[in-house]
Design a protein around this motif. Structure first.
Motif, mmCIF file in Angstrom:
data_model
loop_
_atom_site.group_PDB
_atom_site.id
_atom_site.type_symbol
_atom_site.label_atom_id
_atom_site.label_comp_id
_atom_site.label_asym_id
_atom_site.label_seq_id
_atom_site.Cartn_x
_atom_site.Cartn_y
_atom_site.Cartn_z
ATOM 1 N N GLY A 207 23.652 41.581 7.120
ATOM 2 C CA GLY A 207 23.119 42.234 8.311
ATOM 3 C C GLY A 207 21.834 43.007 8.052
ATOM 4 N N CYS A 208 21.543 43.931 8.951
ATOM 5 C CA CYS A 208 20.297 44.699 8.861
ATOM 6 C C CYS A 208 20.351 45.771 7.775
ATOM 7 C CB CYS A 208 19.990 45.354 10.207
ATOM 8 S SG CYS A 208 19.570 44.159 11.515
ATOM 9 N N ILE A 209 21.547 46.174 7.347
ATOM 10 C CA ILE A 209 21.655 47.182 6.290
ATOM 11 C C ILE A 209 20.932 46.717 5.035
ATOM 12 C CG2 ILE A 209 23.278 48.046 4.546
ATOM 13 C CD1 ILE A 209 25.104 48.957 6.633
ATOM 14 N N THR A 210 21.233 45.494 4.615
ATOM 15 C CA THR A 210 20.638 44.954 3.395
ATOM 16 C C THR A 210 19.118 44.881 3.514
ATOM 17 O OG1 THR A 210 22.612 43.624 3.025
ATOM 18 C CG2 THR A 210 20.646 43.007 1.797
ATOM 19 N N LYS A 211 18.645 44.411 4.662
ATOM 20 C CA LYS A 211 17.201 44.265 4.877
ATOM 21 C C LYS A 211 16.495 45.620 4.877
ATOM 22 C CE LYS A 211 17.040 39.741 5.730
ATOM 23 N NZ LYS A 211 16.161 38.793 5.024
ATOM 24 N N LEU A 212 17.065 46.589 5.600
ATOM 25 C CA LEU A 212 16.438 47.910 5.700
ATOM 26 C C LEU A 212 16.484 48.629 4.356
ATOM 27 C CD1 LEU A 212 15.075 50.016 7.470
ATOM 28 C CD2 LEU A 212 17.339 50.862 8.121
#
Length: 253
Positions: A207-212
């Motif tokens: 999800g976005c956690i990894t990207k952010l």
């Protein structure tokens, strides 16, 4: 013998003056670079700051901006102190160098500390921020940040798209039947978030956690490296200043 010693001392002072002047010019340029990194972090990437519960990331950037401004002013003062050969100005210059040194070390340390705790913070807070504040009153900055995050990094939800099933907005009439925000869509159009099939929305592992997290960690590395790197260079400037100060003190009037 005395005349020779005076000439030798004077030549040494002149050399030290030009070394310190060269350092000050490079230091002034470095101050501009430090300030630019801080402004870039705050201005260009400020949307994501609203998704973080801690303010350490923003504070580190603001410290760099402050240090950069002081560095540029100090560089000019250093040039004046060097060519006027005034020990009082050199003392002020040295104190300012020391203050900037401490500020940049502080920025580097804060960046390192936040680097260590970033993963835990995102796990604990990103999902709650997204599902509780997205499209809510007085939370336009969060809505804008979430939409930008999902479109820029091609992700949907904190860990995955199913996180949006807990969203306050999705369960309200304002969502108009959407199951995810339109910013989750591979091709963003009005009401495209009604269909959450993998062919329509981003299904990124982590999800976005990894990207952010990866994005912020890269920026923290830059902040830390710039702060500690420039601080290390300042040690040379402080040594030059001390040498010139002692040289001037020993010269006859």
């Amino acid at each position: 013998m005395g005349a020779y010693q005076e000439k030798k001392t004077t030549c040494g002072t002149v050399c030290m003056k030009y070394l310190l002047f060269t350092f000050n010019f490079l230091f002034w340029l470095a101050g501009g670079a430090v300030m630019a990194v801080g402004i870039w972090t705050v201005a260009a990437k400020s949307d994501y700051i609203s998704l973080l519960s801690s303010r350490i990331y923003a504070v580190s950037a603001y410290i760099l901006i402050l240090a950069g401004v002081i560095v540029m002013v100090t560089g000019v003062l250093g040039c004046c102190a060097t060519f006027k050969e005034q020990r009082r100005l050199l003392r002020v210059y040295f104190v300012l160098l020391l203050c900037i040194f401490l500020l940049e070390i502080l920025a580097g340390v804060l960046a390192y500390i936040y680097y260590q705790q970033l993963n835990e913070e995102l796990k604990n807070n990103l999902k709650e921020t997204m599902v509780q504040k997205y499209r809510q009153a007085d939370q336009d900055h969060v809505t804008k940040a979430v939409d930008k995050l999902q479109q820029e990094f091609k992700c949907c939800g904190s860990k995955n798209s199913s996180d949006w099933t807990e969203s306050v907005w999705i369960h309200s009439g304002d969502a108009q039947g959407r199951t995810v925000p339109d910013s989750c869509c591979k091709t963003q159009t009005e009401l495209c978030g009604k269909r959450d099939h993998p062919s329509n929305i981003y299904k990124v592992e982590g999800g976005c956690i990894t990207k952010l997290e990866m994005f912020i960690m890269e920026h923290l590395k830059i902040i830390g490296a710039v702060g500690v790197g420039i601080a290390s260079v300042q040690i040379i400037g402080m040594i030059f200043t001390c040498c010139l100060y002692r040289s001037l003190k020993s010269e006859p009037y």
